[in-house]
Design a protein around this motif. Sequence first.
Motif, PDB file in Angstrom:
ATOM      1  N   GLU A 120      -0.660  -4.005   3.945  1.00 16.96           N
ATOM      2  CA  GLU A 120      -1.352  -2.719   4.122  1.00 16.96           C
ATOM      3  C   GLU A 120      -1.140  -2.197   5.544  1.00 16.96           C
ATOM      4  OE1 GLU A 120      -5.548  -2.957   2.441  1.00 16.96           O
ATOM      5  OE2 GLU A 120      -4.932  -5.067   2.383  1.00 16.96           O
TER       6      GLU A 120
ATOM      7  N   ASP B 272       2.269   5.600   3.667  1.00 13.52           N
ATOM      8  CA  ASP B 272       2.478   4.187   3.310  1.00 13.52           C
ATOM      9  C   ASP B 272       1.952   3.244   4.412  1.00 13.52           C
ATOM     10  OD1 ASP B 272       3.565   5.068   0.946  1.00 13.52           O
ATOM     11  OD2 ASP B 272       5.630   4.889   1.607  1.00 13.52           O
ATOM     12  N   LEU B 273       2.849   2.552   5.136  1.00 16.68           N
ATOM     13  CA  LEU B 273       2.394   1.575   6.134  1.00 16.68           C
ATOM     14  C   LEU B 273       2.381   2.151   7.553  1.00 16.68           C
ATOM     15  CD1 LEU B 273       4.381  -1.520   4.780  1.00 16.68           C
ATOM     16  CD2 LEU B 273       1.989  -0.944   4.360  1.00 16.68           C
TER      17      LEU B 273
ATOM     18  N   PHE C 105      -1.502   0.513  -4.813  1.00 17.69           N
ATOM     19  CA  PHE C 105      -0.587  -0.571  -4.425  1.00 17.69           C
ATOM     20  C   PHE C 105       0.576  -0.602  -5.405  1.00 17.69           C
ATOM     21  CE2 PHE C 105      -4.304  -1.854  -2.089  1.00 17.69           C
ATOM     22  CZ  PHE C 105      -3.796  -2.471  -0.959  1.00 17.69           C
TER      23      PHE C 105
ATOM     24  N   ARG D 158      -0.233  -9.267   0.111  1.00 12.65           N
ATOM     25  CA  ARG D 158      -0.768  -7.899   0.155  1.00 12.65           C
ATOM     26  C   ARG D 158      -0.444  -7.291   1.523  1.00 12.65           C
ATOM     27  NH1 ARG D 158      -5.640  -5.837  -2.807  1.00 12.65           N
ATOM     28  NH2 ARG D 158      -6.664  -4.418  -1.360  1.00 12.65           N
TER      29      ARG D 158
ATOM     30  N   PHE E 289       0.844  -1.198   0.000  1.00 16.00           N
ATOM     31  CA  PHE E 289       0.000   0.000   0.000  1.00 16.00           C
ATOM     32  C   PHE E 289       0.880   1.249   0.000  1.00 16.00           C
ATOM     33  CE2 PHE E 289      -2.260   3.386   2.213  1.00 16.00           C
ATOM     34  CZ  PHE E 289      -3.524   3.351   1.652  1.00 16.00           C
TER      35      PHE E 289
END
Length: 290
Positions: A138, A148-149, A70, A136, A56
Amino acid sequence: MSTQQAEPESQEAPEDPEMKGAESPAAEEQKGGGMVEEHAEKEAELEGETVHIKVFRYDPEVADKQEPRFDDFHVPFTKGMTVLDSVMYARDEYDSSLTFRHSCRQAVCGSDAFFVNGKQRLGCKTQISDLEQPVRIEPLPHQEVVKDLVVDMDHFYDQMHAVEPYFQDEDTPETDALEEQRQSPENREKIKMSSRCIWCGACMSSCNIAAGDNEYLGPAAINKAYKFAMDDREGEEIKEHRLRILEQEHGVWRCQTQFSCTEVCPKDIPLTEHIQELKREAVKKNLKFW
Ligand code: SF4
Ligand code: FES
């Protein structure tokens, strides 16, 4: 002299309904061994391959990242690679602007909880070979994304502080000569699991109630309160004070026993059980003839 009598060897133990479906220690060991083998097989399959991760991205300060998206990275697999290792590789080799928190890399600091393949997990404790690809990655849901994260943890910390997460003792003398406060081994055993929390926020992020009620104390804060409320050294008066904090509108009674917090906690803390025990304590306090 012990009053217990040894059962004759040939006598069969009565069936315990709670134990139905439980495995014998030998079977458990075999199963554990099976899991290790399965993991080794998956790692062997990935040797020499790359792992596909989808990460992400969002940055309110950069024009082309204001719209969340993404990014795909293909990271060379190495034995024992964790989710954290994979994003570190992506940052170091492909895109230095990729942002996430991490520190200890051994499930101690609690800074790298992410939402990985639809579940809250600690990046450094999650083996990438155990996950479906593309993996994935996130930020934790239900928290504001900073970049971002990275999520804003302020609200989580505020809830932790709201339960007064420090030892209080009604008998502490008002002098500088503080004495050691010893705890019995039994009492230590009781609160042992609650003291394992690393403030990662995974439980709060997984909780439906916290998602709908921003003032709910949340599982981590309630667990922190449990640690002190169950500590015999604090005394009854302080325990009552703690239960009053927990009984408020957004406290323990909000929990609907969904177990989602317990399921995601990387330190295996029985959060739901602790919350239910505090509910029982609160009821006992309020019943006049208990
Ligand atoms: S209780 Fe578990 S999931 Fe929640 S913050 Fe602590 S370590 Fe993380
Ligand atoms: S990096 Fe510290 S818990 Fe994962």
